[in-house]
Design an enzyme around this catalytic site. Sequence first.
Site, short mmCIF file in Angstrom:
data_model
loop_
_atom_site.label_atom_id
_atom_site.label_comp_id
_atom_site.label_asym_id
_atom_site.label_seq_id
_atom_site.Cartn_x
_atom_site.Cartn_y
_atom_site.Cartn_z
CE LYS A 212 -3.02 3.10 0.97
NZ LYS A 212 -4.36 3.40 0.64
CB CYS A 266 -3.37 8.60 0.56
SG CYS A 266 -5.05 8.45 1.12
N1 SAJ Z 1 -2.01 15.02 -8.20
C1 SAJ Z 1 -1.23 15.80 -9.02
N2 SAJ Z 1 -0.95 15.35 -10.28
C2 SAJ Z 1 -1.44 14.18 -10.75
C3 SAJ Z 1 -2.23 13.37 -9.90
C4 SAJ Z 1 -2.51 13.82 -8.63
O1 SAJ Z 1 -0.76 16.88 -8.63
O2 SAJ Z 1 -1.16 13.86 -11.91
C5 SAJ Z 1 -2.31 15.46 -6.84
C6 SAJ Z 1 -3.80 15.67 -6.58
O3 SAJ Z 1 -4.22 16.92 -7.00
C7 SAJ Z 1 -3.85 15.52 -5.08
C8 SAJ Z 1 -2.79 14.46 -4.81
O4 SAJ Z 1 -1.95 14.46 -5.94
O5 SAJ Z 1 -3.49 16.72 -4.42
C9 SAJ Z 1 -3.31 13.09 -4.57
O6 SAJ Z 1 -4.39 12.78 -5.44
P1 SAJ Z 1 -4.60 11.36 -6.12
O7 SAJ Z 1 -5.82 11.43 -6.95
O8 SAJ Z 1 -3.38 10.95 -6.81
O9 SAJ Z 1 -4.74 10.37 -4.92
P2 SAJ Z 1 -5.63 10.28 -3.59
O10 SAJ Z 1 -4.81 10.77 -2.44
O11 SAJ Z 1 -6.98 10.85 -3.78
O12 SAJ Z 1 -5.78 8.68 -3.49
C10 SAJ Z 1 -4.63 7.88 -3.46
C11 SAJ Z 1 -4.82 6.74 -4.48
N3 SAJ Z 1 -3.55 6.05 -4.70
C12 SAJ Z 1 -3.06 5.85 -5.95
O13 SAJ Z 1 -3.62 6.23 -6.95
C13 SAJ Z 1 -1.77 5.08 -6.03
C14 SAJ Z 1 -5.86 5.79 -3.97
O14 SAJ Z 1 -5.93 4.63 -4.81
C15 SAJ Z 1 -5.54 5.34 -2.55
O15 SAJ Z 1 -6.54 4.51 -2.01
C16 SAJ Z 1 -5.48 6.57 -1.69
O16 SAJ Z 1 -4.43 7.40 -2.18
C17 SAJ Z 1 -5.21 6.14 -0.26
O17 SAJ Z 1 -6.15 6.10 0.54
O18 SAJ Z 1 -4.07 5.77 0.05
#
Ligand code: SAJ
Length: 415
Positions: A212, A266
């Site tokens: 994870k 996360c």
């Molecule tokens: N972000 C960027 N650029 C991107 C993608 C995301 O700047 O290209 C930023 C987002 O705006 C946000 C942060 O990253 O601030 C995180 O967003 P996210 O959509 O990547 O992830 P979370 O935190 O909503 O959810 C993640 C997910 N993990 C992965 O995709 C590997 C989710 O599957 C997990 O369950 C979750 O973390 C968790 O609970 O750990």
Amino acid sequence: MKELKSVAVIGLGYIGLPTAAVLAGKGLNVIGVDVKESSVEAINRGEVPFVEPDLGEAVSKAVSAGTLKATTDTPVADAYIVAVPTPFNADRTADLSYIEAAARSIAPQLTGDELVILESTSPPGATQHLGDYLIELRPDLSLDTESGKPVLHVAHCPERVLPGRVMIELVSNDRIVGGLTREAAEMARDLYSVFCEGDMHVTDAKTAEMAKLVENSYRDVNIAFANELSVISSRLGIDVWELIELANHHPRVNILQPGPGVGGHCIAVDPWFIVAAAPEDAKLIRQARETNDAKPEWVINKVQELVAGRTNATVAALGLAFKADIDDLRESPAISIVASLSEQLPEVRFSVVEPHVEDLPRALMGRSNVSLTATKDAIEQADVVLLLVDHTAFKELDRDLLAGKKVIDTRGVWR
Ligand code: SAJ
């Protein structure tokens, strides 16, 4: 092996409540437990205390069917799912106090042969710690199937759902199930198979914990790459979004999107658990965290450059959530950017727009130069428009409103 008919879910937050609702939807007798009375009362009325597509319907259905109830007291149950927060301490090690509190509430209810599943994202070794702690509280039980004592089965089954798609991904994602024993892992697998249509992968608890953390670190490292590219591109006068779009035409390149920083509970947190477990070796993972954590400061400097020398400037800050189309403000870089700017630039007014909340978050409340404003008014009054979150509402905005404004678009939605 005992048939698991009743499940207590400890912690009715972003993960616990959806999990409770899908299990109850499959006819299991589910009791949700939370310390927050307002959440418990809302759930028992069939309502949800936060926004997540399709969750409201699942909860209200299960509550009216009588399969889901919420309470503040941990009940007797065949299985316990612990879905409480694991924040980090000041030294960035994991704070396991919520897990320990959950264990203290479960321990008196146990008679043996129960399954306890840790869902919370945890550092390597946390599931073992939970098991050991439960046995310390209940020395009449054992984790060891050969001990002759009644056995407690303990497993880790990390959630991997994406906020905003929780009800879909809970059912469709593959899952990793790690047990302190093989039997515990198999019991957890069987319980989750009730609603999970993805593949179930059985392993030991420590590998499951690490898997994870690694998934989120993978994403963090790749976002850091995109954020570094945006800083380099800005210096070189290149449009980073065009650059990434072009590079991504290569069949083996898939660069993520830059933004104002990384938020949420996360991705901005989990990599530190790996760094804490192997500080000498986790060099790239640490650097990615530092690169992403430095991005808000870079945005702040951009705003300062634009308002420098202007008296009575107004900045419209669009979006506070940590990502698009959700109301989740946890660890949001947008909030820290607005908070720092409003402190550093007391003479500048900040009109904050966040269509998904009704009040300013605590970090911004009571600041005389910050107000929550409607989108159109905020932009009309603004000299500088700072786009922080790529909410659909902002993407669909009439671009004519931006005419004559200085624009900092941290998400590339208006290019
Ligand atoms: N972000 C960027 N650029 C991107 C993608 C995301 O700047 O290209 C930023 C987002 O705006 C946000 C942060 O990253 O601030 C995180 O967003 P996210 O959509 O990547 O992830 P979370 O935190 O909503 O959810 C993640 C997910 N993990 C992965 O995709 C590997 C989710 O599957 C997990 O369950 C979750 O973390 C968790 O609970 O750990």
